[in-house]
Design an enzyme around this catalytic site. Structure first.
Site, PDB file in Angstrom:
ATOM      1  N   GLU A 192       6.502  10.406 -18.705  1.00  0.00           N
ATOM      2  CA  GLU A 192       7.744  10.914 -18.609  1.00  0.00           C
ATOM      3  C   GLU A 192       8.378  10.882 -20.204  1.00  0.00           C
ATOM      4  OE1 GLU A 192       9.818  11.009 -15.425  1.00  0.00           O
ATOM      5  OE2 GLU A 192       7.771  11.151 -14.631  1.00  0.00           O
ATOM      6  N   CYS A 242      19.802  10.087 -21.489  1.00  0.00           N
ATOM      7  CA  CYS A 242      19.011  11.013 -20.598  1.00  0.00           C
ATOM      8  C   CYS A 242      19.023  12.582 -21.715  1.00  0.00           C
ATOM      9  CB  CYS A 242      19.245  11.224 -19.382  1.00  0.00           C
ATOM     10  SG  CYS A 242      18.664   9.690 -18.419  1.00  0.00           S
ATOM     11  N   HIS A 302      13.380   4.803 -15.174  1.00  0.00           N
ATOM     12  CA  HIS A 302      12.776   5.069 -16.654  1.00  0.00           C
ATOM     13  C   HIS A 302      13.238   3.560 -17.375  1.00  0.00           C
ATOM     14  CE1 HIS A 302      12.949   9.628 -16.018  1.00  0.00           C
ATOM     15  NE2 HIS A 302      11.727   9.102 -15.939  1.00  0.00           N
TER      16      HIS A 302
END
Length: 416
Positions: A162, A347, A230
């Site tokens: 990720e 993000c 995350h």
């Protein structure tokens, strides 16, 4: 070389919508089916970039990927009878969250003294697994100088990766040798663990990192189950400082001990669960923040307005600022359209430590270029997208034309 940290924010694409495709992302799920506002979202993102440039920080950007993704639709033989989520996946604007674009290791950490970037395969979620090929092509354009950069393809998709959302770096200074922290999850919980340990280890080998200055850390399963899909939802690092929720790691005591052993100057700011619960942290995105070294040398924390407006989080931040800790400023920004889809300030950016002069200048932002991009967004981005419009050919034409206008405005038509 004038090495410094550059934040590359993703420009929110013209197909920005709320399809609720991300399992385990509570904000995305809770807003599924709502009307989205792509123009407002993109302008909010540019506003955050301008905010950080005004602080004296280096700012770059990455472009939206081609959407709708016609090759993806062709590969699944889309004919209108498929699950609507597959059509929505082909329209997803999730590449705006460039923390998932790649994992980045600065030249000071690598054996060949080049900055290494490995595109993330994002294999866990279909709407994101389509991204890495186009992302790698864009990264190879932005970081094309082989004397300073090495851009790697994604690791094999049997290992979920990720990107920087599960990777942190600590160092005495950005240009000093650092300690790289790879955070992975284990399967079997309520939500999928998106970052696999073997993916993290593969990236570390690709980047030729010193094993003595590389840590592999298990994320707390309770944090994943609570919605911290995350690591950057519960922790953020910058230079010598780690800002973290008490329940972020599976074995915090051992992890902190290993960090301090490798980086004696490390300062670990732990937010206790009895002050800010996991639920508070995830709802407010306190940790999905940009922890930045300002030109004055002090550290600032760029947080979403949702964190500043949360009573318990705000109270804890006030107490932190009143103390003599390493984080001296809290800087709220409005990214509500991104937040509603599960992505805060962290993000939206990929951190790259490099000399800005070695980056393709077309990807570096200044006020004039920001104004030019804002004009394109105001003229071409849809004002609103309702769920039923996903798949509409007329809207697809608008989305394609909008991206083409942006590519022309920044002289990057080769990425069409």
């Amino acid at each position: 070389m004038a090495v410094r940290e550059i934040n590359f924010d993703g420009i929110v694409g013209p197909s920005h919508n709320y399809a609720g495709l991300s399992l385990g992302n509570l904000a995305s799920a809770s807003n599924a089916g709502e009307v989205s506002y792509p123009r407002a979202a993109a302008l909010q993102g540019l506003g955050k970039m301008r905010h950080n440039m005004a602080l004296g920080l280096a700012q770059g950007f990455l472009l939206p990927l081609p959407r709708p993704n016609d090759p993806f639709l062709a590969a699944i033989a889309a004919d209108g009878s498929e699950d609507r989520r597959l059509m929505a996946a082909a329209w997803s604007a999730s590449s705006m969250w460039t923390a998932n674009a790649a994992t980045v290791s600065p030249a000071a950490d690598t054996a060949d003294r080049r900055c290494h970037l490995t595109a993330a395969n994002l294999v866990t979620m279909p709407h994101r697994s389509q991204e890495w090929g186009d992302t790698a092509r864009q990264l190879r354009t932005a970081f094309a100088d082989p004397a300073h950069f090495a851009v790697h393809d994604a690791v094999p998709p049997c290992f979920g990766d990720e990107g920087a959302a599960n990777h942190m770096r600590m160092a005495a200074a950005h240009d000093a040798p650092g300690l790289e922290l790879f955070v992975y999850g284990k399967g079997g919980g309520a939500y999928p663990a998106r970052q696999h340990e073997q993916a993290s280890r593969a990236v570390a080998r690709l980047h030729r990192l010193d094993p003595a200055r590389t840590l592999f850390i298990e994320q707390n399963p309770e944090a994943i189950a609570a919605g911290a899909f995350h690591n950057d939802v519960v922790a953020v690092a910058n230079e010598r400082v780690l800002f973290i929720h008490e329940q972020a790691f599976a074995d915090p005591a051992a992890t902190y001990s290993a960090i301090r052993a490798a980086l004696p100057e490390a300062e670990i700011v732990v937010v206790p669960a009895d002050a800010v619960s996991l639920s508070d942290a995830i709802r407010s995105y306190l940790f999905n923040a940009q922890l930045l070294t300002l030109p004055s040398g002090e550290m600032g924390l760029v947080i979403p307005l949702e964190a500043w407006e949360h009573p318990r989080v705000h109270g804890w931040l006030d107490a932190m600022l009143a103390s003599n800790g390493p984080i001296r400023r809290v800087l709220p920004v409005d990214v509500r359209q991104s937040m509603a889809n599960g992505g805060g300030p962290a993000c939206l950016r990929l951190r790259v430590v490099a000399d800005p002069a070695t980056v393709d200048p077309r990807f570096m932002l200044d006020d004039a270029k920001a104004s030019r991009i804002e004009q394109v967004i105001a003229a071409h981005w849809p004002e609103a997208i309702a769920p039923g419009q996903i798949g509409d050919p007329a809207l697809a034409g608008i989305v394609v034309a909008a991206r083409a206008a942006l590519l022309d405005a920044v002289d990057l038509a080769e990425l069409a």
